[in-house]
Enzyme design. Structure first.
Site, PDB file in Angstrom:
ATOM      1  N   GLU A 263       0.809  -1.511   0.127  1.00 24.25           N
ATOM      2  CA  GLU A 263      -0.069  -0.025   0.469  1.00 24.25           C
ATOM      3  C   GLU A 263       0.954   1.451  -0.173  1.00 24.25           C
ATOM      4  O   GLU A 263       0.365   2.697  -0.315  1.00 24.25           O
ATOM      5  CB  GLU A 263      -0.637  -0.041   0.697  1.00 24.25           C
TER       6      GLU A 263
ATOM      7  N   SER B  77     -52.500 -29.412  36.308  1.00 24.08           N
ATOM      8  CA  SER B  77     -51.486 -30.074  37.797  1.00 24.08           C
ATOM      9  C   SER B  77     -50.528 -29.593  38.279  1.00 24.08           C
ATOM     10  O   SER B  77     -50.384 -29.830  39.337  1.00 24.08           O
ATOM     11  CB  SER B  77     -51.727 -31.530  37.294  1.00 24.08           C
TER      12      SER B  77
END
Length: 797
Positions: free
Chosen positions: A89, A473
């Site tokens: 770069e 229940s």
């Protein structure tokens, strides 16, 4: 003479132009300079970073972010990775002072020759300036600002400081920002572990991350890698031998584990919602929080698998619902042609695909998937309920849970074995019923696992928390606990006999209610223990009538039930909807000795600087929490006595050993639990606990309808609970439920509820809270000391 004069004019003109250019440049600098952001702000570089969610052992189970970035200090980044980026770069990075005029000139010439922008001349420093301090617009004014800022940055920051910013900020494709995230994305490594070949491949990405993606375009990525290596050789960072070795290196791409623990989505979504509500979406996705939770990864995965396997079994019992669709001959040809491009290779084992039923061969159905042929045994799984008919016939039910389907039907199948020659298949269909599962540490309140449905990707509705269903229940233990505190004991004799309740509507119409047991029969004389073990409805209704509905409701609320409760006797049968989490909270009171605690998901939240924002540990705030800090208080509250809690637990052990919770006996451990089934089997429950762990299992349809005949809590919900507990308790030590000092054990005659000599043939050793055991022996009376509710009604009238 004229020549000399002309030369002077030209020189003076050039000088004038130069001075004018300098003046214009100085003027532009003066105008632009004042409006530029301060370079000093880069010293406090705080980019968006990921928020990570951790399990109780620190494992990352999920993450949230806008930009997936993991900051790494420059000392962790290997020099060869730095050199690769510099060579690719900005080869003069270590020599220039922010601007490389030669690179700018070279790029300008190439762009002119190419007739457009083909190459940029920006240095790494300029790229940092553009990324962190400027907008991305493509204008000369922006480039001018970029150059000024780059020069200023070089005055204020060291080269390593600039590289730190650049290598953590840069976008490298597939959601990865910075080199650490990219190293994980492409190679499944930390930056310190990267080879030279991998470093060069990463350094080739900034120019065009999507074009050179190692995932999608590996050949292009390799060519770009070769370019980076040649630049490193030219700049003297590597030798030719190193370049050749790296070029020949067969780099393996290992996609990053997405850090989403399979089956954990319902839990992490609950955590995400809390974080977003408390801190906001921006903080959640950018602030880099570390959130430590109570989840046990092993338990979470076991819970999800148990729910899915249980729902698949239930679906199998209900039978095959039919094909996805039916194709005519023309549609079938088009469908299979499209599949040929979709499956150039045989599908992987375990994958779910669609196939076309073309006929039968012996006891197998033949299914086409593109150009491949699969065998589907008709004597296994769902296919056992499948009958194949000729093309053109309709889908119809042959008999209960058996269905006929014609050739040309599109079936969803699972690949059991995969090869080029033949596929072995099994018939699959997504379960229609849903499930929920909650696992709690009953002593700390920590949510160890949370499952809100069969598949989070199909439905995000969290049934463990958001659904309110009738508990049936499974609500009875709350009524029994209230009765124990009203003078009842496990040995209290009850009458399981028919009873009729009459009441008048507002218009004066008289209505009758005849509560009945699930078996639609009555036992007569029974103890409280036997009544709960076998889930006798009538006994519970009579008991609720005796202790009072208002008292029972208040009792349930102090145990942790927050939903509205019906103020009538149907409450005894679980007629009021509650969430699974509410029921789990209430049962925790029995499991931990009488203390109400709230469920906890999060134990600690730390910001990006290591500062604790929330914690369950007061030691994290030695001087007390500041205004923006929070101590997560459990605030346990004793709501019932240890003796009552133990007696309920002891009764629920009988449910497992003698009654409807019999499936849990397979664990061969101390287990207390209760089944729950509602009218028409619309909801099935099993709530149970060991001395250290509590879990709730629920099964039902989102749009309420029957789960099917005999699909009770024992059959439809308990198997998931047992599967889970067998997995997680397998290697854990065995414990017994602790017995409080205030508990006494006495020999009891179960026929009368009175004392009996210990050597009697029918003796039962019963548990009592201190001072509540009977004092008389059964020989003193031949009549059971049952509570006669008919007599009570007459006396009340």
């Amino acid at each position: 003479m004229n020549i000399k004069r002309s030369i002077k004019i030209i020189l003076w003109s050039c000088l004038g132009l130069f001075l004018a250019g300098c003046l214009a440049l100085a003027t532009a600098y003066g105008l632009v300079s004042a409006s530029l952001p301060k370079v000093d702000t880069l010293a406090d570089y705080r980019p968006p970073i990921i928020t990570t969610i951790h399990s109780d052992d620190g494992t990352v189970i999920s993450e949230f972010s806008k930009e997936r970035r993991i900051l790494v200090p420059i000392v962790r980044i290997p020099r060869q990775l730095i050199h690769a980026f510099v060579a690719a770069e900005d080869s003069h990075f270590f020599q220039h002072r922010g601007i490389d005029l030669m690179s700018i000139l070279r790029a300008a010439i190439k762009n002119v020759m190419a007739g457009g922008i083909r190459q940029g001349g920006s240095t790494i420093t300029q790229q940092v300036a553009k990324s962190l301090l400027l907008t991305p617009e493509k204008k000369f004014s922006r480039k001018f600002k970029e150059a000024i800022l780059a020069w200023r940055m070089e005055q204020k920051l060291s080269k390593d400081d600039i590289l730190f910013l650049y290598l953590n900020q840069i976008y490298l494709g597939h959601g990865a920002y910075g080199v650490q995230a990219a190293a994980e994305n492409y190679f499944g490594k930390n930056v310190e572990q990267l080879s030279l070949a991998e470093c060069a491949m990463l350094a080739g990405l900034p120019q065009a991350p999507s074009r050179y993606s190692p995932y999608r375009h590996f050949d292009r990525a390799k060519r770009r890698q070769a370019y980076v290596l040649s630049r490193m050789l030219e700049d003297g960072y590597i030798t030719r031998e190193q370049m050749e070795v790296a070029t020949a290196d067969n780099v393996a791409i290992h996609p990053r584990n997405n850090r989403q623990i399979p089956g954990a989505a319902y839990f992490t979504e609950q955590v995400r919602r809390y974080l977003e509500e408390t801190y906001g979406s921006e903080t959640l996705n950018t602030a880099g929080l570390k959130v430590y939770t109570t989840m046990d990864v092993g338990m979470q995965q076991a819970a999800q698998l148990a729910v899915q396997a249980n729902l698949l079994r239930h679906d199998l019992r209900r039978g095959y619902r039919g094909p996805l669709r039916i194709l005519d001959t023309e549609q079938e040809v088009a469908f299979l042609a499209e599949q040929e491009t979709q499956f150039p290779q045989p599908p992987e084992k375990g994958s779910l695909v669609e196939g076309v039923l073309v006929g039968t061969r012996g006891h197998n159905a033949i299914v086409r998937i593109g150009s491949l042929t699969g065998t589907l045994p008709l004597n296994k799984g769902l296919a056992n309920k499948l009958r194949v008919t000729r093309r053109g016939t309709s889908v119809k039910k042959v008999k209960e849970r058996v269905i006929s389907v014609p050739a040309g039907s599109v079936l969803q199948v699972k690949i059991e074995q995969s090869s080029d020659k033949n596929l072995l298949l099994s018939l699959y269909q997504e379960p229609a019923a849903q499930g929920a599962f909650i696992v709690l540490d009953p002593h700390s309140g920590g949510v160890k696992a949370l499952v809100g449905g069969y598949d989070f990707t199909q439905s995000q509705f969290n049934r463990a928390i958001q659904a309110h269903r009738l508990p049936g229940s499974a609500f009875k233990p709350l009524i029994y606990a209230a009765a124990l505190d009203k003078g009842y004991t496990p040995a209290t004799i009850m009458l399981d006999t028919p009873i009729i309740y009459r009441e008048q509507d507002e218009d004066g119409t008289e209505k009758e209610w005849k509560p009945k047991n699930y078996a639609e029969s009555f036992t007569g004389v029974t103890t409280l223990r036997q009544a709960l073990a076998h889930s006798y409805n009538v006994v519970t209704v009579k008991m609720l009538q005796d202790i009072g509905v208002g008292y029972a409701i208040n009792y349930a609320k102090k145990l942790g039930i927050e939903s509205p409760l019906n103020r009538d006797l149907t409450l005894a049968l679980g007629s009021s909807a509650v969430s699974p989490m509410e029921l789990a909270t209430a049962y925790c009171v029995f499991a931990n000795g009488g203390v109400r605690i709230k469920p906890v998901y999060i134990t600690r939240i730390v910001d990006r600087n290591g500062r604790v924002l929330e914690s369950t540990d007061p030691a994290d705030f030695p001087a007390g929490p500041a205004a923006d800090q929070k101590l997560i208080k459990q605030s346990p509250q004793r709501v019932i006595s240890p003796e009552t809690a133990y007696l309920v637990t002891n009764l629920l052990e009988s449910v497992v050993q003698e009654g409807t919770g019999f499936r849990a006996r397979a664990l061969q451990r101390a287990i207390a639990g209760k089944t729950g089934t509602t009218n028409d089997q619309k909801d099935a429950w099993f709530v149970g606990y060991s001395p250290k762990l509590l879990a709730v299992s629920w099964v039902g349809y989102d749009k309420e309808r029957s789960l099917g005949p005999r699909e009770t809590g024992s059959r439809a919900a308990a198997p998931a609970w047992v599967d889970f507990m067998q997995t997680v308790l397998k290697d854990r030590p065995r414990h017994e439920f602790p017995v409080p000092d205030g508990i006494e054990f006495r020999p009891i005659d179960p026929a009368t509820g009175l004392l009996i000599p210990e050597d009697s043939p029918n003796v039962t050793i019963e548990a009592f809270a201190s001072g509540t055991a009977p004092t008389r022996y059964t020989l003193e009376t031949q009549q059971p000391q049952a509570i006669d509710f008919f007599q009570l009604d007459m006396e009340n009238n």
